[in-house]
Design an enzyme around this catalytic site. Structure first.
Site, short mmCIF file in Angstrom:
data_model
loop_
_atom_site.label_atom_id
_atom_site.label_comp_id
_atom_site.label_asym_id
_atom_site.label_seq_id
_atom_site.Cartn_x
_atom_site.Cartn_y
_atom_site.Cartn_z
NE ARG A 23 -43.64 -16.65 -4.82
CZ ARG A 23 -43.67 -16.77 -6.16
NH1 ARG A 23 -44.04 -17.92 -6.73
NH2 ARG A 23 -43.32 -15.75 -6.92
CD GLU A 28 -34.65 -12.16 -16.82
OE1 GLU A 28 -33.85 -11.32 -17.29
OE2 GLU A 28 -35.80 -12.35 -17.28
CG ASN A 48 -16.20 -24.93 -14.61
OD1 ASN A 48 -16.51 -25.92 -15.28
ND2 ASN A 48 -15.21 -24.12 -14.97
NE ARG A 59 -12.22 -24.85 -4.21
CZ ARG A 59 -12.39 -26.13 -4.53
NH1 ARG A 59 -11.87 -26.61 -5.67
NH2 ARG A 59 -13.05 -26.95 -3.72
CG HIS A 62 -6.05 -22.14 -10.61
ND1 HIS A 62 -7.00 -22.91 -9.97
CD2 HIS A 62 -4.91 -22.28 -9.87
CE1 HIS A 62 -6.46 -23.50 -8.91
NE2 HIS A 62 -5.19 -23.12 -8.84
CE LYS A 72 -10.95 -19.22 -15.32
NZ LYS A 72 -9.81 -19.36 -14.40
CG HIS A 119 -10.83 -16.58 -10.97
ND1 HIS A 119 -11.54 -17.73 -10.74
CD2 HIS A 119 -11.44 -15.61 -10.26
CE1 HIS A 119 -12.56 -17.46 -9.94
NE2 HIS A 119 -12.52 -16.17 -9.63
CE1 TYR A 132 -15.69 -22.18 -10.91
CE2 TYR A 132 -14.53 -21.56 -12.90
CZ TYR A 132 -14.63 -22.32 -11.75
OH TYR A 132 -13.64 -23.24 -11.46
CG ASP A 170 -3.95 -23.94 -5.96
OD1 ASP A 170 -5.16 -23.79 -5.71
OD2 ASP A 170 -3.49 -24.09 -7.11
C1 LIG Z 1 -11.00 -26.44 -13.57
C2 LIG Z 1 -11.44 -27.85 -13.83
C3 LIG Z 1 -10.98 -28.90 -13.09
N1 LIG Z 1 -11.41 -30.17 -13.37
C4 LIG Z 1 -10.92 -31.28 -12.52
C5 LIG Z 1 -9.42 -31.39 -12.41
C6 LIG Z 1 -9.23 -31.96 -11.03
O1 LIG Z 1 -9.34 -33.37 -11.08
C7 LIG Z 1 -10.40 -31.41 -10.23
C8 LIG Z 1 -10.05 -30.20 -9.37
O2 LIG Z 1 -9.38 -29.28 -10.20
P1 LIG Z 1 -8.66 -28.04 -9.54
O3 LIG Z 1 -7.92 -28.47 -8.31
O4 LIG Z 1 -7.89 -27.33 -10.64
O5 LIG Z 1 -9.93 -27.15 -9.10
P2 LIG Z 1 -9.84 -25.65 -8.55
O6 LIG Z 1 -8.69 -25.49 -7.63
O7 LIG Z 1 -11.19 -25.31 -8.10
O8 LIG Z 1 -9.49 -24.83 -9.86
C9 LIG Z 1 -10.34 -23.81 -10.36
O9 LIG Z 1 -10.21 -22.74 -9.47
C10 LIG Z 1 -9.88 -21.48 -9.98
C11 LIG Z 1 -10.39 -20.45 -9.01
C12 LIG Z 1 -10.34 -21.21 -11.36
O10 LIG Z 1 -10.64 -20.08 -11.75
C13 LIG Z 1 -10.31 -22.31 -12.33
O11 LIG Z 1 -11.57 -22.41 -12.98
C14 LIG Z 1 -9.95 -23.61 -11.79
O12 LIG Z 1 -8.55 -23.72 -11.93
O13 LIG Z 1 -11.39 -31.03 -11.21
C15 LIG Z 1 -12.30 -30.44 -14.38
O14 LIG Z 1 -12.66 -31.62 -14.62
N2 LIG Z 1 -12.75 -29.40 -15.15
C16 LIG Z 1 -12.37 -28.10 -14.92
O15 LIG Z 1 -12.83 -27.19 -15.63
#
Ligand SMILES: Cc1cn([C@H]2C[C@H](O)[C@@H](COP(=O)(O)OP(=O)(O)O[C@H]3O[C@H](C)C(=O)[C@H](O)[C@H]3O)O2)c(=O)[nH]c1=O
Length: 190
Positions: A23, A28, A48, A59, A62, A72, A119, A132, A170
């Site tokens: 299948r 795990e 997330n 991305r 951060h 993470k 990260h 993650y 970014d």
């Molecule tokens: C990280 C995060 C973001 N948000 C909201 C805030 C913004 O409105 C939207 C997008 O956030 P952001 O542009 O920071 O998303 P990424 O660019 O994917 O950021 C992540 O990407 C890098 C690789 C990482 O390791 C971090 O976990 C995180 O910073 O989601 C949330 O509501 N909860 C959260 O935990």
């Protein structure tokens, strides 16, 4: 489940076993007991997931500052990414150094990076999804970043500043050297 410490030993590659049959497979992908025995007892409080539609989406880099720094455990559940963890722990012998790993839905490989690491990742295929676990809740007040192509980090990315797909945030992150002059504590270290 296999655990492989990287050149920065606190960053660990985790590869779960896949039990295949006609299948497909069952795996795990996380076990608290096995993770605790091999890496340590961490309390994951939030999961997330993000979809990046275009290949070449970057991305990062951060992290959250103390007291909300996050460990993470990252995996790719669709497509493929080049994942990067940068050591930003004050006093660390590997401060400013990084580890890269290719995480794909195919290889099922995960990366554990503790608090004190920035990260980021670059997608290698369109419609790549990462999932993650983090060891502290999101806090926008503690959310910080470092410029993904900071020349002093010299990270080898598969995209250029012209080709990378980036958020506006970014595009404008500070360089690590600029952060070092900042009063806040980044995370970990001595
Ligand atoms: C990280 C995060 C973001 N948000 C909201 C805030 C913004 O409105 C939207 C997008 O956030 P952001 O542009 O920071 O998303 P990424 O660019 O994917 O950021 C992540 O990407 C890098 C690789 C990482 O390791 C971090 O976990 C995180 O910073 O989601 C949330 O509501 N909860 C959260 O935990």
């Amino acid at each position: 489940m296999q655990f492989e410490r990287t050149k920065i030993p606190d960053v660990v590659l985790v590869t779960p076993q896949r039990n295949g049959d006609h299948r497909g497979y069952f795996s795990e992908t996380f076990r608290s007991d096995v993770f605790g025995q091999n890496i340590g007892a961490f309390n994951f409080v939030q999961d997330n997931q993000s979809l990046s539609v275009e290949a070449g989406t970057v991305r990062g880099l951060h992290f959250q500052i103390e007291p909300r720094a996050q460990g993470k455990l990252v995996r790719c559940i669709a497509g493929a990414i080049l994942d990067v963890a940068v050591d930003i722990r004050r006093g660390s012998p590997t401060f400013g150094q990084y580890v890269q790993a290719e995480l794909t839905a195919e290889n099922g490989c995960q990366v554990w990076l503790p608090a004190g690491f920035a990260h980021g990742f670059c997608t290698l295929q369109p419609n790549s999804v990462i999932s993650y676990k983090v060891t502290d809740y999101y806090s926008s007040d503690h959310d910080r970043g470092i410029l993904w192509n900071d020349p002093e980090l010299n990270i080898i990315w598969p995209v250029t500043a012209e080709s990378a797909v980036l958020s506006q945030k970014d595009r404008m992150q500070p360089r690590l050297a600029e952060l070092e002059t900042t009063s806040f504590t980044i995370a970990g270290g001595s």
